[in-house]
Design an enzyme around this catalytic site. Structure first.
Site, mmCIF file in Angstrom:
data_model
loop_
_atom_site.group_PDB
_atom_site.id
_atom_site.type_symbol
_atom_site.label_atom_id
_atom_site.label_comp_id
_atom_site.label_asym_id
_atom_site.label_seq_id
_atom_site.Cartn_x
_atom_site.Cartn_y
_atom_site.Cartn_z
ATOM 1 N N HIS A 389 1.004 -1.254 0.092
ATOM 2 C CA HIS A 389 -0.027 0.144 -0.151
ATOM 3 C C HIS A 389 0.811 1.158 -0.085
ATOM 4 O O HIS A 389 1.635 1.437 1.137
ATOM 5 C CB HIS A 389 -0.902 0.139 1.182
ATOM 6 N N GLU A 392 1.025 4.111 2.815
ATOM 7 C CA GLU A 392 1.449 3.432 4.275
ATOM 8 C C GLU A 392 2.973 3.659 4.443
ATOM 9 O O GLU A 392 3.843 2.678 4.357
ATOM 10 C CB GLU A 392 1.178 2.167 4.583
ATOM 11 N N HIS A 485 2.488 -2.671 6.955
ATOM 12 C CA HIS A 485 1.472 -1.910 6.534
ATOM 13 C C HIS A 485 1.595 -0.611 7.583
ATOM 14 O O HIS A 485 2.156 -0.719 8.621
ATOM 15 C CB HIS A 485 0.277 -2.809 6.641
ATOM 16 N N GLU A 557 0.819 -3.983 11.404
ATOM 17 C CA GLU A 557 0.165 -2.548 11.271
ATOM 18 C C GLU A 557 0.741 -1.844 12.220
ATOM 19 O O GLU A 557 0.678 -1.901 13.554
ATOM 20 C CB GLU A 557 -1.344 -3.104 11.625
#
Length: 789
Positions: A389, A392, A485, A557
Site C-alpha cells: 500500500h 503507508e 503496513h 500494522e
C-alpha cells in the site's frame, strides 16, 4: 596508450572464428562490450588490476548492453540528490578510470583476477535480468505514467534524529511543457499561497482560496480509480509568518480517523531545516475531522481542517499525512549498501521484476556465507516485505530499521545471518509510491487482495513475490512471513495472523506477537492483535502465505498516530520509533528460535491463560455461565475474535481496470449468445423416452390415488416416496445421457402384482441375449409396446 599492442593488432588480417563467435555471444549477454580495435595483452590487464585492485570492471554490478529494451535504454538516468559533491567527484574519477577498464581486458566479463594478477580467475556471480545502478553510475530515475505532469526539481528532506487506465510510462512523466501554476503573484505584497504536488509521492489535486488565509484542498484519488483519498503530500510557498492560515481537505472517504483523537498533520520548513536542522514535525491547531454536509445523494465525503502559523516569511513548507519515504529514498539507501564493501558480501541485491510502469522491484537476499552445502541447506528462511500500500510509508521506516540492524556488525545480527536466509522486498508497489497513491497500483486495484492472481502481466509485483516464496518453500522451511503496513484508525503497533487448526501447533502462531509485545512494551500492543481469517481477506499476503504452509504469517500494522502504552503514552510516533521496531523484530526472532525453549513454553502457558479469560468474558457478555475446565480448548478461536475491520480494500478487488471493458464485452456477447441459442432437436429415442416418462408420472398419480382409496397402511405409504424418487432419478439420468450404454436397454415399465394393483417401475436390464434367461421370463413381463422404438 598501448602503441606496440595496437600495431600488433592492426597487422592481424583475419579474426579467429571462435573468437568472433564468442565476441558476439558475450556482447549479446552484456559480458563484453569492448571494441576489437585495440586488444591489450593479459600483462597489461594484470598491471591495471595491480594498480586498481578495488575497482570492478565497468558495469559489473548491472549495466547491461543489449538485454534492456529500447524504450528503457533510451531513458535518461537521474543523479540522486542524496549524493554529495565530493561523492560526485569521486564517482567521476572512477568513471574515467573505468574507461580504461571497459576495454576488452578479458574475453569474458564474468572473470575476476586477484589483486596480484595471478592467473587464477574465478567466476563472478550471475548477472541480473534487468539493469541496476552500479557503484560507479547514476540511479535509475523513477518512471511515471505519461499522463502525469512532473516538475523538474529533486526534493530531499532531512530526517531529524488523464486516461481511464494505465497505458505507458516514461522518465519525467508527461511530454511537453508543464503547465504553469493557476495563480500568478501580482507583486511582493500578494499574500496568495502557491501550492504544488507534481513531485514524487505528491498528492494534491487542487487548492481553492475561499478567504485571505483560508484554503479548501481536494486530494487526487488513486490513479485510474474514483476512491482512496487518505495520503496527502504537497508544497506551499509564499508564506507569511504572523498570519493564521486554515486548510481544509474536503474529499476524504473514511468515516473514522485518528485525527479525531489527537493526531496532527506533519509540516516541514526548508528554512528551519537549513538554519536549525529541524525536519518534519507535528503541527496544527483546531483540528477537526467531520462529515461533509452536502446532500446530493452521492458518496459521503469527510473533511479534515486545521490551522497553522508558518515559522518564517517567504518560506517553502511541505505538509504530509505521514513521514514520506519515496522510491528515490529507497534507491539511495540500496546504493549505499552496494557501495559498502562489507555489507555487499552478505547482502545480494537482485531484481525481482519490473512494475507496470517499468520501475524495478528490488529483492534483497541477506545471509552469511555457509561453510558447507549441508549448513546452507539447513538454514530456515524469513520473508519480509513493505509498501504494497503506497500511502503507508510507516512500513518503509520499519523496514529501514530492520535493514539497518540486520546489515550491521552487531553480534546478534551476525548470529541471525548465520542461522537464517532473509528474503526482503522493501517496496512492493513502486509505481503507487511514485505517483502518490494511497492504496492501489497502476492497475487501479489493491495489490493486497490479489496474491492468488494468475494475471502476471497485470499484477507482476505480487505474482513474482508469491512465485519467489513458492520456490523458497521447495528449498527450505520458511519460519516467518511478515508484510509491513500502516493503520489509520488504531493507535500502537500490532499484528494480524492466522489461527492454526492443527492441535499440534495450537496457539503457536500467537507466540511471536506476544514475545514482540514484551520486547517493545511501549509500542506494540498484543491485545490489538487479531488472528481471525475472514473470507474478504483470502487474497491478502498473510492468508495466502499461511495457506501455502507458513505457520507464522503476519501483517504488521503500525499506526499513523502514536502510542497509548508505557513511556510513549500519548505521543506521536517518530521515524526513530518505527526504526526501533525493526530492531525489535530481529531481537524477537532470536527469542523465538532460542534452542532453550523456556521462553517459548512460558509464552504458551500465558497464552492459554489469556484465552481462558477471553472465553469467560465472552460467555459473561452473552449472559451464560459454563464450566470450561475440560472443554475450553475445543472452542473455535475465530468465534471469540472480532473481524479485522477498518480496511476498505475490498472495494478495490476485481479485475484490473484495463480489463474491465474486455470483461463487459464478453458478458454482452454471452447474453447475446444465450438469446440466439435455439432449443436443440431431440432424437426419436429421446422423444420416446420423454413420452414414456410422462406416462409413468400419470400412472404414478393414479396409483397413489388408488392406494389412498384402498386405505393402505401408513408404513407402506412411507416407503413409496423413496422408491418412486429413485425410479424418477434413474429415468432422468437416462434422459441426460444422449448415448446410453450399449449393454443396457431401458425397460419402460414392469408390473408387480399385489392385490390386483399394478406398480410401474423404471429400471434397466441386460441386453436381449441375457434377457432370454428363465429368470427373466418367469419374473418379468414386458408391457405392450415396450419394444416399439
Amino acid at each position: 596508450m598501448f602503441p606496440a599492442l595496437e600495431t600488433e593488432v592492426k597487422q592481424e588480417s583475419l579474426p579467429d572464428p571462435y573468437e568472433d563467435f564468442m565476441y558476439h555471444h558475450l556482447q549479446y549477454y552484456g559480458y563484453f562490450k569492448g571494441h576489437r580495435g585495440s586488444l591489450p595483452t593479459s600483462a597489461t590487464h594484470q598491471h591495471v588490476w595491480k594498480n586498481n585492485p578495488r575497482y570492478l570492471l565497468s558495469g559489473s554490478f548491472g549495466e547491461r548492453q543489449g538485454m534492456v529494451p529500447d524504450p528503457l535504454q533510451k531513458e535518461k538516468l537521474l543523479w540522486p540528490t542524496c549524493i554529495s559533491s565530493p561523492v560526485h567527484r569521486q564517482i567521476e574519477a572512477v568513471s574515467r578510470d573505468s574507461l580504461m577498464l571497459s576495454s576488452p581486458l578479458l574475453k569474458s566479463r564474468q572473470l575476476l583476477h586477484d589483486e596480484f594478477g595471478e592467473v587464477s580467475p574465478c567466476l563472478r556471480e550471475p548477472r541480473d535480468l534487468f539493469t541496476f545502478f552500479s557503484s560507479s553510475g547514476p540511479l535509475q530515475a523513477p518512471r511515471w505514467p505519461i499522463e502525469c505532469e512532473v516538475i523538474k526539481e529533486n526534493l530531499h528532506h532531512i530526517v531529524p534524529t488523464e486516461g481511464s487506465y494505465f497505458t505507458s510510462s516514461r522518465v519525467g512523466g508527461k511530454r511537453g511543457i508543464i503547465k504553469e501554476l493557476a495563480v500568478t503573484l501580482q507583486g511582493p505584497e500578494d499574500k496568495t499561497l502557491l501550492f504544488e504536488s507534481r513531485f514524487e509521492s505528491g498528492n494534491l489535486q487542487k487548492a481553492v482560496r475561499v478567504d485571505t488565509y483560508e484554503y479548501e484542498l481536494t486530494l487526487r484519488t488513486d490513479l485510474y480509480t474514483n476512491k482512496h483519498t487518505q495520503w496527502f503530500y504537497f508544497r506551499v510557498q509564499n508564506t507569511r509568518k504572523d498570519a493564521t492560515y486554515r486548510f481544509t481537505i474536503v474529499n476524504l472517504l473514511k468515516p473514522k480517523s485518528l485525527y479525531t483523537i489527537g493526531m496532527k498533520p506533519l509540516m516541514y520548513s526548508q528554512l528551519d531545516a537549513k538554519t536549525h536542522n529541524i525536519g518534519w514535525r507535528r503541527e496544527g491547531n483546531e483540528i477537526r475531522y467531520y462529515k461533509n454536509n452536502r446532500d446530493d445523494g452521492q458518496q459521503a465525503f469527510y473533511c479534515l481542517t486545521w490551522t497553522i502559523q508558518f515559522p518564517h516569511d517567504q518560506d517553502t513548507c511541505f505538509f504530509a499525512h505521514f513521514y514520506p519515504y519515496t522510491y528515490t529514498d529507497l534507491q539511495c539507501y540500496l546504493l549505499s549498501v552496494t557501495n559498502n564493501p562489507v555489507q555487499s558480501q552478505f547482502c545480494k541485491l537482485r531484481t525481482l521484476c519490473r512494475s507496470l510502469a517499468g520501475n524495478t522491484v528490488y529483492l534483497l537476499t541477506i545471509t552469511n556465507p555457509s561453510r558447507t552445502p549441508q549448513e546452507a541447506a539447513a538454514k530456515k528462511a524469513v520473508v519480509l516485505s513493505a509498501r504494497v500500500h503506497p500511502g503507508e510509508s510507516n512500513g518503509s521506516w520499519i523496514m529501514k530499521g530492520f535493514l539497518d540492524f540486520i546489515l550491521s556488525n552487531s553480534p546478534d545480527a551476525q548470529l541471525l545471518r548465520d542461522i537464517f536466509v532473509f528474503k526482503v522486498v522493501p517496496m512492493l508497489n513502486p509505481d503507487g509510491v511514485i505517483v502518490g497513491n494511497y492504496r492501489c497500483s497502476l492497475a487501479g486495484r489493491d495489490l493486497n487482495r490479489h496474491y492468488k492472481t494468475i494475471l502476471k502481466e497485470s499484477f507482476p509485483c505480487i505474482w513474482y513475490t508469491r512465485n519467489m516464496i513458492k520456490r523458497l518453500l521447495e528449498e527450505r522451511e520458511v519460519l516467518l512471513y511478515c508484510d509491513f503496513h500502516g493503520h489509520s484508525r488504531k493507535n500502537n503497533i500490532f499484528l494480524y495472523g492466522c489461527n492454526n487448526n492443527d492441535r499440534k501447533y495450537w496457539l503457536h502462531e500467537r507466540v511471536f506477537p506476544l514475545m514482540l509485545s514484551k520486547n517493545a512494551p511501549d509500542k506494540f500492543s498484543f491485545h490489538s492483535c487479531n488472528f481471525k481469517v475472514q473470507k474478504c481477506k483470502e487474497g491478502t499476503g498473510r492468508v495466502v502465505m499461511w495457506r501455502m504452509g507458513i505457520l507464522n504469517s503476519y501483517t504488521m500494522e503500525s499506526t499513523f498516530g502514536g502510542s497509548t502504552l508505557g513511556n510513549k503514552r500519548d505521543t506521536h510516533f517518530t521515524t526513530e520509533d518505527l526504526k526501533s521496531l525493526g530492531y525489535h523484530v530481529c531481537d524477537t526472532l532470536l527469542d523465538f528460535c532460542d534452542p532453550d525453549r523456556t521462553k517459548f513454553m512460558q509464552c504458551l502457558t500465558e497464552l492459554k491463560e489469556l484465552l481462558q479469560q477471553e472465553i469467560h468474558k465472552k460467555f459473561n457478555e452473552l449472559g451464560q455461565d459454563m464450566d470450561l475446565e475440560g472443554s475450553w480448548s475445543d472452542i473455535c478461536l475465530s468465534d471469540i475474535e472480532s473481524s479485522t475491520s477498518g480496511s476498505d480494500s475490498s472495494l478495490s478487488d476485481g479485475l484490473p481496470v484495463h480489463l474491465l471493458n474486455v470483461a463487459d464485452e464478453l458478458n454482452q456477447k454471452k447474453k447475446m449468445y444465450k438469446k440466439k441459442k435455439k432449443k436443440l432437436l431431440q432424437t426419436r429415442k429421446q422423444r420416446n423416452e420423454q413420452y414414456q416418462k410422462n406416462n409413468w408420472m400419470q400412472e404414478l398419480k393414479l396409483t397413489e390415488d388408488a392406494l389412498e382409496r384402498a386405505g393402505f397402511a401408513s408404513s407402506t405409504l412411507q416407503k413409496q416416496p423413496t422408491f418412486f424418487r429413485n425410479s424418477e432419478n434413474a429415468s432422468s439420468s437416462a434422459m441426460r445421457n444422449e448415448k446410453p450404454r450399449l449393454n443396457e436397454v431401458v425397460v419402460l415399465s414392469l408390473t408387480l402384482c399385489c392385490d390386483s394393483l399394478i406398480f410401474p417401475i423404471s429400471t434397466s436390464v441386460p441386453q436381449a441375449e441375457e434377457y432370454n434367461s428363465p429368470l427373466c421370463h418367469s419374473s418379468l413381463s414386458m408391457p405392450p409396446g415396450a419394444g416399439k422404438h
